[in-house]
Design a protein around this motif. Structure first.
Motif, PDB file in Angstrom:
ATOM      1  N   GLU A 234      53.908  34.934  47.026  1.00 46.74           N
ATOM      2  CA  GLU A 234      53.702  33.535  46.660  1.00 46.74           C
ATOM      3  C   GLU A 234      52.627  33.440  45.582  1.00 46.74           C
ATOM      4  N   LYS A 235      52.914  32.692  44.531  1.00 53.21           N
ATOM      5  CA  LYS A 235      51.949  32.522  43.434  1.00 53.21           C
ATOM      6  C   LYS A 235      50.744  31.733  43.923  1.00 53.21           C
ATOM      7  N   ILE A 236      49.561  32.156  43.513  1.00 52.09           N
ATOM      8  CA  ILE A 236      48.313  31.490  43.865  1.00 52.09           C
ATOM      9  C   ILE A 236      47.795  30.766  42.624  1.00 52.09           C
ATOM     10  N   PRO A 237      47.282  29.521  42.786  1.00 50.65           N
ATOM     11  CA  PRO A 237      46.906  28.722  41.608  1.00 50.65           C
ATOM     12  C   PRO A 237      45.525  29.016  41.032  1.00 50.65           C
ATOM     13  N   HIS A 238      44.985  30.203  41.210  1.00 46.23           N
ATOM     14  CA  HIS A 238      43.708  30.576  40.598  1.00 46.23           C
ATOM     15  C   HIS A 238      43.747  32.055  40.256  1.00 46.23           C
ATOM     16  N   LEU A 239      42.700  32.538  39.595  1.00 50.25           N
ATOM     17  CA  LEU A 239      42.648  33.956  39.203  1.00 50.25           C
ATOM     18  C   LEU A 239      41.397  34.636  39.743  1.00 50.25           C
ATOM     19  N   THR A 240      40.940  34.228  40.927  1.00 51.69           N
ATOM     20  CA  THR A 240      39.804  34.870  41.580  1.00 51.69           C
ATOM     21  C   THR A 240      40.321  35.951  42.523  1.00 51.69           C
ATOM     22  N   LEU A 241      39.956  37.210  42.227  1.00 49.10           N
ATOM     23  CA  LEU A 241      40.423  38.322  43.028  1.00 49.10           C
ATOM     24  C   LEU A 241      39.587  38.493  44.292  1.00 49.10           C
ATOM     25  N   ALA A 242      38.291  38.173  44.205  1.00 54.92           N
ATOM     26  CA  ALA A 242      37.406  38.285  45.371  1.00 54.92           C
ATOM     27  C   ALA A 242      36.144  37.478  45.108  1.00 54.92           C
ATOM     28  N   GLU A 243      35.621  36.885  46.185  1.00 57.33           N
ATOM     29  CA  GLU A 243      34.354  36.162  46.119  1.00 57.33           C
ATOM     30  C   GLU A 243      33.309  36.936  46.910  1.00 57.33           C
ATOM     31  N   GLY A 244      32.106  37.023  46.365  1.00 57.78           N
ATOM     32  CA  GLY A 244      31.033  37.721  47.047  1.00 57.78           C
ATOM     33  C   GLY A 244      30.558  36.952  48.263  1.00 57.78           C
ATOM     34  N   GLU A 245      30.456  37.638  49.396  1.00 57.64           N
ATOM     35  CA  GLU A 245      30.010  36.988  50.626  1.00 57.64           C
ATOM     36  C   GLU A 245      28.507  36.750  50.602  1.00 57.64           C
TER      37      GLU A 245
ATOM     38  N   ALA B 288      47.637  36.069  33.009  1.00 51.20           N
ATOM     39  CA  ALA B 288      47.855  36.772  34.265  1.00 51.20           C
ATOM     40  C   ALA B 288      48.118  35.760  35.376  1.00 51.20           C
ATOM     41  N   LYS B 289      48.688  36.242  36.458  1.00 48.59           N
ATOM     42  CA  LYS B 289      48.914  35.416  37.644  1.00 48.59           C
ATOM     43  C   LYS B 289      48.612  36.259  38.882  1.00 48.59           C
ATOM     44  N   LEU B 290      48.164  35.561  39.933  1.00 50.28           N
ATOM     45  CA  LEU B 290      47.898  36.208  41.228  1.00 50.28           C
ATOM     46  C   LEU B 290      48.989  35.809  42.218  1.00 50.28           C
TER      47      LEU B 290
ATOM     48  N   PHE C   9      50.318  36.449  46.533  1.00 48.65           N
ATOM     49  CA  PHE C   9      49.874  36.824  47.873  1.00 48.65           C
ATOM     50  C   PHE C   9      51.091  37.146  48.729  1.00 48.65           C
ATOM     51  N   LYS C  10      51.054  38.338  49.359  1.00 51.59           N
ATOM     52  CA  LYS C  10      52.142  38.731  50.256  1.00 51.59           C
ATOM     53  C   LYS C  10      51.588  39.675  51.316  1.00 51.59           C
ATOM     54  N   ASN C  11      51.907  39.404  52.571  1.00 51.27           N
ATOM     55  CA  ASN C  11      51.499  40.263  53.693  1.00 51.27           C
ATOM     56  C   ASN C  11      49.997  40.571  53.673  1.00 51.27           C
ATOM     57  N   ASP C  12      49.172  39.527  53.542  1.00 53.16           N
ATOM     58  CA  ASP C  12      47.700  39.647  53.555  1.00 53.16           C
ATOM     59  C   ASP C  12      47.149  40.476  52.400  1.00 53.16           C
ATOM     60  N   THR C  13      47.912  40.621  51.330  1.00 52.36           N
ATOM     61  CA  THR C  13      47.460  41.403  50.176  1.00 52.36           C
ATOM     62  C   THR C  13      47.645  40.579  48.903  1.00 52.36           C
ATOM     63  N   LEU C  14      46.650  40.668  48.009  1.00 57.26           N
ATOM     64  CA  LEU C  14      46.750  40.038  46.695  1.00 57.26           C
ATOM     65  C   LEU C  14      47.374  41.011  45.706  1.00 57.26           C
ATOM     66  N   TYR C  15      48.163  40.450  44.783  1.00 59.69           N
ATOM     67  CA  TYR C  15      48.756  41.232  43.709  1.00 59.69           C
ATOM     68  C   TYR C  15      48.460  40.510  42.392  1.00 59.69           C
ATOM     69  N   LEU C  16      48.183  41.258  41.374  1.00 66.32           N
ATOM     70  CA  LEU C  16      47.887  40.718  40.054  1.00 66.32           C
ATOM     71  C   LEU C  16      48.957  41.178  39.081  1.00 66.32           C
ATOM     72  N   ARG C  17      49.490  40.243  38.328  1.00 63.99           N
ATOM     73  CA  ARG C  17      50.414  40.602  37.255  1.00 63.99           C
ATOM     74  C   ARG C  17      49.775  40.188  35.945  1.00 63.99           C
ATOM     75  N   VAL C  18      49.622  41.138  35.042  1.00 64.06           N
ATOM     76  CA  VAL C  18      49.040  40.876  33.727  1.00 64.06           C
ATOM     77  C   VAL C  18      50.184  40.842  32.723  1.00 64.06           C
ATOM     78  N   TYR C  19      50.363  39.694  32.083  1.00 64.80           N
ATOM     79  CA  TYR C  19      51.445  39.499  31.113  1.00 64.80           C
ATOM     80  C   TYR C  19      51.001  39.845  29.691  1.00 64.80           C
ATOM     81  N   SER C  20      49.751  39.562  29.361  1.00 67.17           N
ATOM     82  CA  SER C  20      49.252  39.857  28.017  1.00 67.17           C
ATOM     83  C   SER C  20      48.937  41.352  27.906  1.00 67.17           C
ATOM     84  N   ARG C  21      48.614  41.805  26.692  1.00 65.13           N
ATOM     85  CA  ARG C  21      48.321  43.238  26.498  1.00 65.13           C
ATOM     86  C   ARG C  21      47.215  43.694  27.436  1.00 65.13           C
TER      87      ARG C  21
END
Length: 97
Positions: free
Chosen positions: A20-31, A44-46, A48-60
Motif C-alpha cells: 500500500e502506498k504511503i503518503p509521505h517519504l519518512t523512512l524512520a523517525e528517531g525515538e 520516490a514513493k514509500l 507498506f506490506k507485511n509490517d515492512t516499508l519498501y522504497l521505490r526510487v523513480y528518478s536517477r
C-alpha cells in the motif's frame, strides 16, 4: 546493487516493490531525538506490506537525509527498508537514533 546504510536505517535491494502506498517519504523517525530519515530530493514513493516499508526510487537518484548523518544518494530501483536491531539480555530491540 549493494545495501545502503544511514545510521540505524538499512536499505536492501529487492526485485520489486509491492504494498500500500504511503503518503509521505519518512523512512524512520528517531525515538530519542525526533530526527527523521527521509527522502528530500528526487522522485520516490514509500509502500507498506507485511509490517515492512519498501522504497521505490523513480528518478536517477533520491536523496536520503537525516539531521545527524551525511545525506546519501539512493540509486533508482526497489529497496526494502530495515531498522538495525541489537541484542540485550532482555531480548532484541531496535537501535534508537
Amino acid at each position: 546493487m549493494q545495501p545502503i546504510r544511514q545510521g540505524d536505517v538499512i536499505l536492501l535491494p529487492v526485485p520489486q516493490v509491492e504494498g500500500e502506498k504511503i503518503p509521505h517519504l519518512t523512512l524512520a523517525e528517531g525515538e530519542v531525538t525526533g530526527h527523521k530519515h527521509r527522502i528530500t530530493d528526487g522522485k520516490a514513493k514509500l509502500f507498506f506490506k507485511n509490517d515492512t516499508l519498501y522504497l521505490r526510487v523513480y528518478s536517477r537518484t533520491a536523496l536520503l537525509a537525516h539531521e545527524e548523518h551525511k545525506a546519501i544518494a539512493v540509486p533508482q530501483g526497489h529497496w526494502m527498508v530495515k531498522i538495525q536491531r541489537e541484542y540485550e539480555p532482555e531480548g532484541w530491540r531496535y537501535v534508537a537514533d
